[in-house]
Design an enzyme around this catalytic site. Structure first.
Site, mmCIF file in Angstrom:
data_model
loop_
_atom_site.group_PDB
_atom_site.id
_atom_site.type_symbol
_atom_site.label_atom_id
_atom_site.label_comp_id
_atom_site.label_asym_id
_atom_site.label_seq_id
_atom_site.Cartn_x
_atom_site.Cartn_y
_atom_site.Cartn_z
ATOM 1 N N GLU A 1 5.758 11.489 0.217
ATOM 2 C CA GLU A 1 4.569 12.298 0.556
ATOM 3 C C GLU A 1 3.670 12.500 -0.673
ATOM 4 O OE1 GLU A 1 4.170 14.777 3.663
ATOM 5 O OE2 GLU A 1 6.072 14.308 4.660
ATOM 6 N N SER B 1 4.498 12.464 -7.877
ATOM 7 C CA SER B 1 3.992 13.502 -8.791
ATOM 8 C C SER B 1 2.659 13.075 -9.406
ATOM 9 C CB SER B 1 5.004 13.758 -9.908
ATOM 10 O OG SER B 1 6.144 14.399 -9.395
ATOM 11 N N ILE C 1 9.753 4.152 6.462
ATOM 12 C CA ILE C 1 9.334 5.139 7.453
ATOM 13 C C ILE C 1 10.487 6.060 7.848
ATOM 14 C CG2 ILE C 1 8.236 5.499 9.717
ATOM 15 C CD1 ILE C 1 6.533 4.136 7.372
ATOM 16 N N GLN D 1 24.591 19.407 -15.333
ATOM 17 C CA GLN D 1 25.013 19.646 -16.718
ATOM 18 C C GLN D 1 25.977 20.837 -16.785
ATOM 19 O OE1 GLN D 1 24.031 17.445 -18.805
ATOM 20 N NE2 GLN D 1 24.998 18.274 -20.640
ATOM 21 N N ALA E 1 0.848 -1.195 0.000
ATOM 22 C CA ALA E 1 0.000 0.000 0.000
ATOM 23 C C ALA E 1 0.879 1.238 0.000
ATOM 24 C CB ALA E 1 -0.932 0.002 1.217
ATOM 25 N N GLY E 2 1.163 1.779 -1.203
ATOM 26 C CA GLY E 2 1.968 2.992 -1.329
ATOM 27 C C GLY E 2 1.078 4.148 -1.721
HETATM 28 C C1 LIG Z 1 12.947 8.336 1.365
HETATM 29 C C2 LIG Z 1 11.536 7.977 1.581
HETATM 30 C C3 LIG Z 1 10.919 8.305 2.773
HETATM 31 C C4 LIG Z 1 9.592 7.949 3.011
HETATM 32 N N1 LIG Z 1 9.024 8.257 4.221
HETATM 33 C C5 LIG Z 1 7.772 7.803 4.494
HETATM 34 C C6 LIG Z 1 7.193 7.997 5.775
HETATM 35 O O1 LIG Z 1 7.804 8.618 6.656
HETATM 36 N N2 LIG Z 1 5.985 7.490 6.032
HETATM 37 C C7 LIG Z 1 5.272 6.826 5.090
HETATM 38 O O2 LIG Z 1 4.168 6.399 5.381
HETATM 39 N N3 LIG Z 1 5.777 6.636 3.843
HETATM 40 C C8 LIG Z 1 7.018 7.103 3.534
HETATM 41 N N4 LIG Z 1 7.552 6.889 2.278
HETATM 42 C C9 LIG Z 1 6.793 6.156 1.314
HETATM 43 C C10 LIG Z 1 6.311 6.991 0.135
HETATM 44 O O3 LIG Z 1 5.318 7.884 0.529
HETATM 45 C C11 LIG Z 1 5.869 6.056 -0.961
HETATM 46 O O4 LIG Z 1 7.034 5.460 -1.477
HETATM 47 C C12 LIG Z 1 5.101 6.737 -2.065
HETATM 48 O O5 LIG Z 1 3.859 7.184 -1.599
HETATM 49 C C13 LIG Z 1 4.893 5.827 -3.271
HETATM 50 O O6 LIG Z 1 4.453 4.571 -2.908
HETATM 51 P P1 LIG Z 1 5.166 3.240 -3.493
HETATM 52 O O7 LIG Z 1 6.612 3.420 -3.235
HETATM 53 O O8 LIG Z 1 4.528 2.066 -2.930
HETATM 54 O O9 LIG Z 1 4.954 3.325 -5.037
HETATM 55 P P2 LIG Z 1 3.648 2.858 -5.860
HETATM 56 O O10 LIG Z 1 2.452 3.404 -5.199
HETATM 57 O O11 LIG Z 1 3.724 1.423 -6.108
HETATM 58 O O12 LIG Z 1 3.861 3.639 -7.192
HETATM 59 C C14 LIG Z 1 4.697 3.190 -8.273
HETATM 60 C C15 LIG Z 1 4.469 4.101 -9.461
HETATM 61 O O13 LIG Z 1 3.124 4.028 -9.883
HETATM 62 C C16 LIG Z 1 2.525 5.278 -9.911
HETATM 63 N N5 LIG Z 1 1.112 5.191 -9.555
HETATM 64 C C17 LIG Z 1 0.546 4.529 -8.522
HETATM 65 N N6 LIG Z 1 -0.777 4.697 -8.525
HETATM 66 C C18 LIG Z 1 -1.068 5.493 -9.564
HETATM 67 C C19 LIG Z 1 -2.263 6.040 -10.108
HETATM 68 N N7 LIG Z 1 -3.447 5.824 -9.532
HETATM 69 N N8 LIG Z 1 -2.175 6.823 -11.192
HETATM 70 C C20 LIG Z 1 -0.963 7.060 -11.765
HETATM 71 N N9 LIG Z 1 0.179 6.579 -11.325
HETATM 72 C C21 LIG Z 1 0.139 5.801 -10.235
HETATM 73 C C22 LIG Z 1 3.301 6.063 -8.897
HETATM 74 O O14 LIG Z 1 3.171 7.461 -9.092
HETATM 75 C C23 LIG Z 1 4.690 5.550 -9.130
HETATM 76 O O15 LIG Z 1 5.237 6.224 -10.212
HETATM 77 C C24 LIG Z 1 8.876 7.271 2.023
HETATM 78 C C25 LIG Z 1 9.496 6.973 0.811
HETATM 79 C C26 LIG Z 1 10.807 7.309 0.577
HETATM 80 C C27 LIG Z 1 11.433 6.971 -0.726
#
Ligand SMILES: Cc1cc2nc3c(=O)[nH]c(=O)nc-3n(C[C@H](O)[C@H](O)[C@H](O)COP(=O)(O)OP(=O)(O)OC[C@H]3O[C@@H](n4cnc5c(N)ncnc54)[C@H](O)[C@@H]3O)c2cc1C
Lengths: 282, 390
Positions: free
Chosen positions: B374, B377, B168, B347, B141-142
């Protein structure tokens, strides 16, 4: 014992580290240059806060300047100073060091009681180091300049003055005026906790020429015996000369050149003998 | 007072107040002395800036816009973004540590917490005695947090949490974690509740620190909840109030991340100006070439646009107006601006830009991460689109 009453003088200056020189007109570019609290005034503030925290003191920052100098006082308040007074009036404009000190002395009298006046050694935009001593003169106070260490014992201070080639320990009874050098401490940062209160306009007392009851003829440019005729960049005569060859050869050449410039003469350099023997070893 | 009101009502004012300027100058000063000398090493060695954070905490950086009554500084949101921007210019990692703590841990507790929760958790958080984190993301769940699988089962006056949170920020260092968990399996987002979890409750296994592309000094960890027992009194907001209520308060977090992006963009730009006016090729500074000038002009323009979006989102919030769409626009545009500026900056630096000794190399890596966390894009565009089509 009542808490010490301390007044710190604070000047707002352009951050000379960020003043650039216009390559075309060769003049100083002050536009967009941030204004800061004169660095050694920050050291003076830190001394005042040391007294506040270790001895108990009521601290007041006093600044003469244009209305925007209020931000220097706000910063002093955010560092932990209790009260602030801004001396601002068109009549003060163009004051030289003497008239500045005179005007500050009138403001100090208006503030009333005090045990200790702290000033920075000098301001980075003028480098005169005159205002502190002159202020002591107007107030008839003993003055200790270039303080690098202060010890407090009841109503006396024991102060180490950092001179060019020596230190001087001096004891003085309060009330007194002390100017402090950068080496005395490391000034603290302002605290975000204090910012809201520091920027409350009510915190700052504003005084004008009328409040000081001083006639305009005794103030500002008119009363200042010093007139600045011209400000210019000194021409640079420095030129670099590259030495070449083996390191030992270059070192020998370098020493010869320094000798020719009398840079290694005995009165300048107590290590002359070592230099000579090193030279002979080359 | 009445005249003042008329005056402010008539003009559109882009000036910062003295309070804003002092907050910015303070953050700049602190970043220069407490972060700048070490930031590169922290990045290289993945070192959490613990000592520096202690200093920052003493100066109020951990409770920037929390009211004084709860141990904070009581500064407005514009001051908040100015502060994060200044920290990020020097160390984007410190900026996110401070931003996560302030905007997605302390701030939701301030907005939704009971008086008792505020006294027990918010006060030590704002004073910087405790560090905060926010745990929403899970392996499955991202971008779609409503599908999260961590469960919280009620047992009398306690909940037992089981599940895995991933990526996190402040994961291993935080004392207090806001955890989103499912309290009702029959509903999607309305089945989710926010919990204030004190690490000392036990039942939390901290995974190892992720070895990341950028933002390397912040610790990003997996948190595994294994029979973690949380008092029912630690439910933040209403039970099953849904992700919505929690996410609403997270909007502020987006503005903080947008400010962080702005700082990174500015750093890339300033380094580019400095380098291109000094580096000479073909007998003149490379800044004399139109190709470089156009890059600099684009960077300057986009940074100004990003700045307007970020400050305006904060301004709306300070006036109690809706700012969700603006927060997303600010986060989207500022983070993409940071990426574009950092790309151009590398660059402009040529081969040197690829070297770790040059500041822009770190900007480039940090900017990429900011486009992702957070809300990616894509997710920001989705939120904005929803707002403009509804
Ligand atoms: C350094 C770092 C710190 C973080 N800190 C925290 C934190 O403190 N707490 C926390 O809860 N999370 C944290 N995160 C998690 C972060 O918020 C998630 O990585 C982010 O929301 C994306 O989720 P995912 O990585 O599962 O990617 P996914 O949701 O799997 O996305 C993969 C790709 O698919 C695209 N995508 C997904 N759904 C759609 C859609 N409906 N339409 C178009 N495109 C879509 C995304 O934009 C992305 O390009 C952190 C991440 C990083 C890298």
């Amino acid at each position: 014992m009542h808490p010490l009453k301390i007044i710190v003088t604070v000047k707002q200056v352009p951050d000379t580290n960020q003043v650039k020189i216009d390559p075309v007109t060769n003049s100083l570019v002050r536009e967009g240059v941030p204004s800061i609290i004169n660095p050694e005034d920050r050291n003076a503030i830190e001394v005042a806060l040391w007294f506040k925290e270790h001895v108990g003191a009521e601290t007041t920052a006093l600044c003469m300047g244009p209305p925007q100098a209020v931000s220097a006082l706000e910063e002093a308040l955010a560092m932990g100073i209790d009260k602030a007074v801004l001396l601002s009036d068109r009549a003060f404009a163009g004051s030289d060091t003497l008239v500045t000190a005179f005007t500050l002395s009138r403001a100090v009298m208006k503030i009333g009681t005090y045990d200790l006046i702290l000033c920075g050694r000098q301001a980075i935009d003028g480098d005169t180091a005159q205002v502190g001593p002159q202020l002591a003169g107007f107030l008839g106070l003993p003055q200790i300049t270039y303080a690098e260490e202060i010890q407090y014992d009841g109503m006396t201070l024991t102060i180490r003055r950092g001179l060019e080639d020596s230190n001087e320990w001096i004891r003085v009874k309060l009330p007194a005026l002390v100017t402090v050098s950068a080496g005395i401490n490391r000034p603290r940062h302002p605290s975000l906790y204090n910012i809201v209160a520091a920027c409350d306009p009510e915190r700052i007392t504003r005084l004008t020429a009328t409040d000081l009851k001083v006639p305009a003829a005794m103030l500002g440019l008119t009363a200042s015996p010093t007139k600045v005729k011209k400000i210019f960049e000194p021409e640079r005569h420095a030129r670099a000369e590259m030495l070449e060859g083996e390191p030992s050869h270059m070192a020998r050449q370098l020493i010869e050149k320094l000798r020719a410039l009398h840079a290694l003469d005995r009165e300048h350099n107590p290590h002359e003998r070592e230099v000579s023997s090193a030279f002979n070893r080359l | 007072m009445a005249t003042l009101f008329l005056y402010t009502a008539r003009i559109m004012d882009f000036e910062l107040t003295n309070q804003h300027r002092l907050a910015r100058a303070t953050a700049r000063d602190v970043a220069r002395t407490e972060l700048a000398p070490y930031a590169q090493e922290w990045d290289q060695t993945m070192t959490f800036p613990g000592e520096a954070l202690k200093k920052l905490a003493r100066l109020g950086f951990m409770g920037i816009s929390i009211p004084k009554a709860y141990g904070g500084c009581g500064l407005d949101s514009i001051s908040y973004v100015l502060i994060i921007e200044e920290l990020a210019k020097v160390c984007a990692s410190t900026a996110i540590i401070v931003s996560v703590h302030n905007s997605v841990c302390a701030y939701p507790i301030f907005m939704l917490g009971t008086e008792e929760q505020k006294q027990s958790y918010l006060v030590p958080l704002s004073r910087g005695e405790k560090l905060g984190a926010f745990a929403l993301t899970e392996p499955n769940a991202g971008s779609d947090p409503a599908s999260l699988e961590t469960v919280a089962e009620r047992h009398g006056d306690h909940f037992i949490l089981n599940g895995t949170k991933t990526f996190i920020t402040n994961g291993s260092t935080a004392d207090i974690v806001l955890v989103m968990a499912r309290t009702d399996r029959t509903k999607r987002s309305r089945g989710i509740t926010a919990f204030i979890v004190d690490k000392s409750f036990g039942g939390i296994i901290v995974g190892s620190k992720e070895n990341k592309l950028g933002i390397r000094a912040s610790d990003t960890c997996e948190l595994i909840f294994k029979r973690c027992t949380v008092p029912a009194a630690n439910v933040l907001g209403e039970l099953g109030a849904g992700l919505g209520a929690a996410l609403d308060t997270l909007t502020f977090g987006r503005v903080g991340v947008a400010a962080q992006a702005l700082g990174v963009a500015e750093c890339a730009f300033e380094e580019s100006i400095r380098y291109s006016t000094q580096r000479k090729q073909f007998g003149r500074p490379i800044a004399d070439f139109q190709a470089i000038q156009w890059m600099l002009a684009d960077m300057a323009t986009e940074i100004e646009a990003a700045r307007s979006l970020v400050y305006r989102a904060a301004w709306l919030k300070d006036r109690g107006k809706p700012f969700a769409a603006e927060a997303s626009m600010a986060k989207l545009y500022a983070s993409e601006t940071a990426m574009r500026c950092a790309t151009k900056a590398v660059q402009i630096h040529g081969g040197y830009g690829c070297m770790k000794d040059y500041r822009v190399e770190r900007c480039f890596r940090d900017a990429k991460v900011i486009e992702i966390y957070e809300g990616t894009s894509e997710i920001q565009r989705l939120i904005i689109a929803r707002n403009v089509t509804k």
